[in-house]
Design a protein around this motif. Structure first.
Motif, PDB file in Angstrom:
ATOM      1  N   TYR A   1     -15.270 -26.705 -10.294  1.00  0.00           N
ATOM      2  CA  TYR A   1     -13.966 -27.276 -10.622  1.00  0.00           C
ATOM      3  C   TYR A   1     -13.229 -27.692  -9.355  1.00  0.00           C
ATOM      4  O   TYR A   1     -13.348 -27.045  -8.316  1.00  0.00           O
ATOM      5  N   GLN A   2     -12.444 -28.730  -9.472  1.00  0.00           N
ATOM      6  CA  GLN A   2     -11.417 -29.004  -8.481  1.00  0.00           C
ATOM      7  C   GLN A   2     -10.235 -28.110  -8.836  1.00  0.00           C
ATOM      8  O   GLN A   2      -9.780 -28.114  -9.973  1.00  0.00           O
ATOM      9  N   THR A   3      -9.773 -27.334  -7.891  1.00  0.00           N
ATOM     10  CA  THR A   3      -8.694 -26.386  -8.182  1.00  0.00           C
ATOM     11  C   THR A   3      -7.342 -27.100  -8.203  1.00  0.00           C
ATOM     12  O   THR A   3      -7.210 -28.238  -7.741  1.00  0.00           O
ATOM     13  N   VAL A   4      -6.339 -26.424  -8.724  1.00  0.00           N
ATOM     14  CA  VAL A   4      -4.977 -26.963  -8.754  1.00  0.00           C
ATOM     15  C   VAL A   4      -4.042 -25.952  -8.089  1.00  0.00           C
ATOM     16  O   VAL A   4      -4.366 -24.769  -7.954  1.00  0.00           O
ATOM     17  N   ASP A   5      -2.887 -26.428  -7.681  1.00  0.00           N
ATOM     18  CA  ASP A   5      -1.926 -25.561  -6.989  1.00  0.00           C
ATOM     19  C   ASP A   5      -1.335 -24.534  -7.949  1.00  0.00           C
ATOM     20  O   ASP A   5      -1.014 -24.838  -9.091  1.00  0.00           O
TER      21      ASP A   5
ATOM     22  N   PRO B   1      -5.331 -15.688  -3.518  1.00  0.00           N
ATOM     23  CA  PRO B   1      -4.924 -15.627  -2.109  1.00  0.00           C
ATOM     24  C   PRO B   1      -4.687 -16.997  -1.481  1.00  0.00           C
ATOM     25  O   PRO B   1      -4.026 -17.101  -0.447  1.00  0.00           O
ATOM     26  N   TYR B   2      -5.224 -18.051  -2.105  1.00  0.00           N
ATOM     27  CA  TYR B   2      -5.076 -19.410  -1.578  1.00  0.00           C
ATOM     28  C   TYR B   2      -3.959 -20.180  -2.297  1.00  0.00           C
ATOM     29  O   TYR B   2      -3.787 -21.373  -2.059  1.00  0.00           O
ATOM     30  N   ASN B   3      -3.220 -19.489  -3.210  1.00  0.00           N
ATOM     31  CA  ASN B   3      -2.219 -20.156  -4.056  1.00  0.00           C
ATOM     32  C   ASN B   3      -2.843 -21.310  -4.837  1.00  0.00           C
ATOM     33  O   ASN B   3      -2.277 -22.400  -4.961  1.00  0.00           O
ATOM     34  N   LYS B   4      -4.026 -21.028  -5.369  1.00  0.00           N
ATOM     35  CA  LYS B   4      -4.738 -21.999  -6.195  1.00  0.00           C
ATOM     36  C   LYS B   4      -5.143 -21.327  -7.507  1.00  0.00           C
ATOM     37  O   LYS B   4      -5.121 -20.097  -7.641  1.00  0.00           O
TER      38      LYS B   4
ATOM     39  N   ASP C   1     -11.464 -24.967   2.024  1.00  0.00           N
ATOM     40  CA  ASP C   1     -10.023 -25.150   1.839  1.00  0.00           C
ATOM     41  C   ASP C   1      -9.566 -24.823   0.420  1.00  0.00           C
ATOM     42  O   ASP C   1      -8.428 -25.130   0.035  1.00  0.00           O
ATOM     43  N   ALA C   2     -10.452 -24.179  -0.345  1.00  0.00           N
ATOM     44  CA  ALA C   2     -10.135 -23.710  -1.703  1.00  0.00           C
ATOM     45  C   ALA C   2      -9.749 -24.855  -2.641  1.00  0.00           C
ATOM     46  O   ALA C   2      -9.080 -24.627  -3.653  1.00  0.00           O
ATOM     47  N   THR C   3     -10.197 -26.060  -2.325  1.00  0.00           N
ATOM     48  CA  THR C   3      -9.947 -27.182  -3.247  1.00  0.00           C
ATOM     49  C   THR C   3     -11.000 -27.234  -4.347  1.00  0.00           C
ATOM     50  O   THR C   3     -10.837 -27.972  -5.324  1.00  0.00           O
ATOM     51  N   GLU C   4     -12.076 -26.446  -4.182  1.00  0.00           N
ATOM     52  CA  GLU C   4     -13.124 -26.394  -5.195  1.00  0.00           C
ATOM     53  C   GLU C   4     -13.576 -24.951  -5.387  1.00  0.00           C
ATOM     54  O   GLU C   4     -13.593 -24.161  -4.443  1.00  0.00           O
ATOM     55  N   ILE C   5     -13.939 -24.634  -6.610  1.00  0.00           N
ATOM     56  CA  ILE C   5     -14.541 -23.331  -6.894  1.00  0.00           C
ATOM     57  C   ILE C   5     -15.742 -23.551  -7.803  1.00  0.00           C
ATOM     58  O   ILE C   5     -15.667 -24.289  -8.789  1.00  0.00           O
ATOM     59  N   THR C   6     -16.855 -22.941  -7.427  1.00  0.00           N
ATOM     60  CA  THR C   6     -18.079 -23.027  -8.217  1.00  0.00           C
ATOM     61  C   THR C   6     -18.250 -21.718  -8.976  1.00  0.00           C
ATOM     62  O   THR C   6     -18.196 -20.637  -8.388  1.00  0.00           O
ATOM     63  N   LEU C   7     -18.436 -21.826 -10.277  1.00  0.00           N
ATOM     64  CA  LEU C   7     -18.441 -20.652 -11.146  1.00  0.00           C
ATOM     65  C   LEU C   7     -19.642 -20.650 -12.073  1.00  0.00           C
ATOM     66  O   LEU C   7     -20.022 -21.688 -12.622  1.00  0.00           O
TER      67      LEU C   7
END
Length: 955
Positions: free
Chosen positions: A261-265, A123-126, A102-108
């Motif tokens: 990270y927890q992503t933000v809108d 693309p996820y508006n994040k 759900d694109a609430t997290e991104i691992t980098l």
């Protein structure tokens, strides 16, 4: 090199390949330079490719007590990414990422550039929370290690607050993944003592009412001074304490090999306003009010800042008439939908309606309009950089104050500028958080100037801490710059706690020693970087590193920043007369590292804050080196038609040999010949073009009343046909003419086409006189055939189009392939979109011409699946460099094949670029003209109206 480092190097060589162990004087200086005003030269630079390699390096360093420093992009400003010991660089193996469902997290991984991370999330508006000004150059490793924030990030969305988990390597070489239960369980067994100690320190800190209160008080503002002591009061789990201590620790406590990270809108609807006030105090009163409204960013600019940009093109005239105490706020608000955005704008305007403004408040939702506002804000730093005296540097300091005291703080800063005679200093910053940057120029070439800088810094420190209890480093990190002032800001007890943490996590002191904590009270005045005059073309460079992600040679030899660093050192040694042996060595090595492997593509200028094109320096050096060839260059220019004929013969001969021998034998024979010749014989590949047929204009008469266009095929298009293995054997000139006629145009060719050239082949080699003679010749030809510019000119190769636009009479309407298709053909053809995936390469020239959006639009009309590899900028073919220096092309395109292997074909706008792209991708690249022709049909009638004909002819 010290003997201890020689021994360490020998141990490293057991598991690190020789080519990734760098000790020569040129590259250690170049790679050891960061964006700060400090300089240390590492003895060894190691390019590490994996966490396991880093772990072994650190373990060995711990055993030998050899200091190591980690380097990501080197955009840091406070001296935290330099060393005179061992520098560990991130190689290519650190660019992985993963987005959850759900694109609430991104691992980098730490080598991912912040802007790239946001492009993955777009693309996820994040987006990721941190948004430093350097986000398009800074890497995740540095962003997290410095707890970098930015304009919209504040304190709620920085790395500390949005951290989910990380993989890290400790000073003893141990690896732990805080997001993996099994890894944590093993770590709790193997490092029970460490975790118990962290638990104990946390308990003691939380129980110490005064210290606990002090920590919470300090983090009411942005603060990156010292270690993240808030980890000890915000968390009780030692694992959480450990990973949050790593944020902002600047590589002094461990190495982060991956972060989640927890992503933000990222709300798609935005509105911005540039609001002017007649006094700083009123401006700051507005900030305090706006903090309670739905704003996403509030940027303050003082009068000195506005004055620095008031004469720039596009700036409104009234700015010049603002009073001396005036200031401005750049306000932005964002929302998920337009209606809510409009409501937010009204709320914001109403909140400050009672305050006097110099102009009415006007918000805009037009992207082009609010981009201008942000360009003003972002132009403040370059404005100082552009006016600084050669030999001085630009310093950006970074402090934070309580918002309700912002007006007094700005006043006090202005008084300190007057006291120490920093008359050009200006203030801007993230006012919503009380975070101010002040920028000034500084020389370090004499003791008086160093003392002046020291005096300012002491007064600033005492004012920020003593008067306002603010932050001495809000977001730029402590580094060496503020290390002597950590105790002043935090007090003795908190400062000792920081030392306790350092000794606990790095008992032998091998991780980036001297950074964050330093017992030397004068470290901020030592190892200052010289910036001697080197060449007027690059003297304004501030070595920020923003140019590096765009450079095709960045992984092979040097980046633009590094070229300038070495050229400055060469200039310094020449001026001082010292160390002739080192000077001779640098000069010799620079020929390959700096000059031969520079594509001179100019992409660096598109991201440079002061617009420097390092390719200009390279061409200037080549010009000096090629002075003896001036007459030959002019002879070739004068007989260019003959050169073209010889080139066609050469391509035809190579193709015939290829046909007779076959690809495998041809490859082996030419590779061996190149090796035996010492690289003097040009590189051959199966993507080598056949000879293009001589252009023969179609004899079909044009439609009555058809608009005219002068078609100017480049010399590359006229001599280079498709490769032997290409599916479509139609030449570019034939295809282009057919497409133009399909769209209803009458195609006209210039007279004496053979021999015409824009001059680019000569310019790239520094043969400027010959280059200009060719562009002058083509100018006269085009003026005649276009009736002094009344008929548009279609140029089919983007590098040529760029030079023509720069060099020839402005009456001539030069349209590159992209511009002409976008402006004239999109409405005159019926596009039939395919579903097959196609690759797009945006050439460096197309980027500099501002064509990226147009190219994407054209390609998207042709295919629903357009692939643009995210790590490819300039292809590095650079005219003929792909033949003479093929390793540059190979390095620039080293990640291409994996990114496009599922594509049916690739498209671009430069025939020479397409040779290298085809060779290194495994798919055929050709001009976008081929795709547009394949995906379009003519409209039933392309007979133009009088109005349209006038538009085309007089554009």
């Amino acid at each position: 090199m010290k003997q201890t480092h020689r021994d360490f190097l020998a141990e490293l060589a057991r598991f690190i390949p020789e080519q990734r162990l760098i000790t020569d004087p040129l590259r250690t200086l170049a790679y050891g330079t960061d964006a700060s005003f400090y300089r240390l030269v590492p003895q060894i630079v190691v390019r590490a490719e994996s966490a396991s390699e880093v772990a072994r390096i650190i373990q060995l360093a711990n055993e030998k007590t050899i200091p190591v420093t980690f380097r990501a992009a080197g955009t840091s400003l406070s001296g935290q990414a330099i060393t005179d010991s061992v520098l560990i660089q991130l190689g290519d193996g650190w660019k992985g990422y993963k987005i959850n469902d759900d694109a609430t997290e991104i691992t980098l991984q730490p080598g991912v550039i912040g802007g790239q991370a946001n492009s993955y999330l777009s693309p996820y508006n994040k987006k990721i929370g941190p948004d430093p000004a350097s986000i398009n150059a800074a890497m995740i490793g540095g962003i997290a290690a410095n707890n970098a924030s930015g304009m919209c990030c504040g304190t709620a969305q920085n790395s500390y607050r949005t951290l989910k988990s990380m993989q890290l390597v400790l000073a003893d070489g141990t690896q732990v993944n805080t997001g993996d239960a099994d890894s944590v369980a093993r770590f709790k067994e193997s490092h029970k003592g460490l975790l118990d100690a962290l638990d104990s320190l946390g308990r003691q800190t939380r129980a110490n009412e005064a210290l606990h209160s002090r920590i919470e008080h300090k983090y009411r503002l942005k603060n990156t001074t010292g270690y993240a002591l808030n980890a000890l009061v915000d968390y009780q789990d030692p694992i959480e304490i450990l990973q949050h201590l790593m944020i902002g620790s600047e590589g002094t406590l461990g190495f982060m090999s991956e972060i989640t990270y927890q992503t933000v809108d990222e709300h798609p609807n935005k509105a911005s306003a540039l609001i002017f006030f007649n006094s700083v105090r009123t401006t700051c009163e507005a900030v305090a009010i706006l903090k309670k409204t739905p704003v996403s960013a509030v940027e303050l600019m003082d009068r000195a800042g506005l004055r620095s940009v008031e004469t720039k093109p596009g700036m409104p005239d009234f700015i010049k008439d603002l009073p001396d105490d005036a200031a401005a706020l750049l306000v932005e608000t964002r929302s998920a939908n337009p209606q809510q955005l409009a409501e937010q704008v009204q709320e914001i305007k109403a909140s400050i309606a009672a305050l006097e403004t110099a102009r009415p408040i006007e918000f805009t939702t037009d992207p082009e309009e609010y981009a201008k506002y942000w360009a003003i804000r972002k132009g403040l730093f370059p404005a100082i950089g552009a006016i600084r005296l050669t030999g001085t540097t630009v310093i950006i300091e970074d402090v934070a104050f309580p918002v309700d005291q912002l007006a007094d703080a700005v006043h006090d800063l202005h008084q300190l500028f007057k006291k120490w005679h920093y008359d050009e200093a200006l203030i801007f910053g993230h006012a919503l958080e009380g975070n101010l940057h002040f920028v000034f120029t500084q020389a370090f070439d004499n003791q008086e100037e160093i003392d002046r800088y020291d005096g300012l810094m002491m007064d600033v420190a005492n004012m920020v801490v003593g008067t306002y209890d603010g932050s001495l480093k809000a977001e730029h990190g402590t580094g060496r710059n503020m290390a002597p002032f950590v105790e002043l800001e935090w007090g003795q007890e908190a400062y000792q706690l920081m030392w306790d943490l350092k000794h606990l996590l790095d008992p032998r002191g091998i991780l980036n020693p001297g950074v964050v904590l330093n017992a030397n009270p004068h470290v901020h005045l030592e190892n200052l970087k010289p910036l001697p005059a080197a060449d007027a073309l690059v003297d304004k460079c501030i070595e920020c590193g923003f140019c590096e992600p765009t450079c095709p040679s960045r992984a092979l030899t040097l980046s633009p920043r590094q070229r300038i660093v070495i050229w400055r050192e060469i200039a310094r040694l020449e001026a001082t007369g010292e160390d002739a042996e080192r000077l001779a060595l640098l000069r010799k090595e620079y020929e390959y590292q700096g000059t031969d492997t520079c594509a001179a593509c100019g992409l660096c200028s598109t991201t440079c804050p002061v617009g420097i094109n390092t390719g200009d320096l390279t061409r200037s050096i080549r010009s000096r080196n090629n002075e003896s060839h001036t007459k030959l260059a002019q002879w070739l220019a004068d007989h260019y038609g003959t050169v073209e004929k010889v080139s066609r013969v050469a391509f035809a001969g190579a193709d015939l040999t290829h046909k007779l021998l076959g690809t495998k034998a041809m490859t082996n024979i030419t590779s061996s010949a190149r090796k035996l010749s010492g690289g003097r014989i040009q590189q051959w590949t199966p993507a080598m073009p056949k000879a293009a047929p001589k252009i023969k204009p179609t004899s079909t008469p044009p439609t009555a009343g058809a608009p005219k266009v002068v078609y100017l095929p480049s010399c590359a298009s006229r001599t280079m046909g498709p490769a032997r293995g290409d599916e479509d054997q139609t030449s570019l000139a034939t295809m282009t003419e057919a497409l133009l006629r399909k769209a209803g145009f009458e195609v006209i060719y210039p007279d004496n086409l053979d021999g015409l050239c824009c001059g680019m082949p000569f310019q790239s080699k520094g043969m400027f006189a010959a280059a200009d003679s060719k562009s002058s010749e083509i100018e006269q030809t085009l003026l005649k055939i276009t009736e002094n510019g009344n008929i548009p000119v279609y140029s089919d190769t983007s590098p040529c189009s760029l030079r023509l636009k720069d060099k020839i009479d402005t009456r001539l309407q030069i349209f590159d392939t992209v511009d002409f298709i976008d402006q004239f053909l999109m409405d005159r053809l019926i596009f039939q979109q395919t579903n097959e995936p196609v690759a797009l390469h945006i050439t460096c020239s197309a980027t500099r011409l501002g064509q990226a959006a147009k190219l994407k639009r054209i390609m998207s009309a042709c295919s629903s699946q357009v692939v643009i590899p995210d790590q490819i900028t300039c292809c590095g073919f650079a005219g003929d460099k792909g033949f003479s220096t093929p390793e540059l092309n190979a390095s620039a395109l080293r990640t291409l094949k994996g990114a496009v292997e599922h594509c049916e074909a690739g498209y671009s706008t430069s025939r020479t670029c397409e040779i290298g792209l085809s060779h290194h991708s495994g798919i055929d690249y050709k001009s976008i003209v081929y795709l547009v022709d394949r995906c379009t049909q003519p409209k039933l009638s392309n007979r133009p109206t009088t109005e349209e004909n006038n538009r085309i002819q007089t554009h």
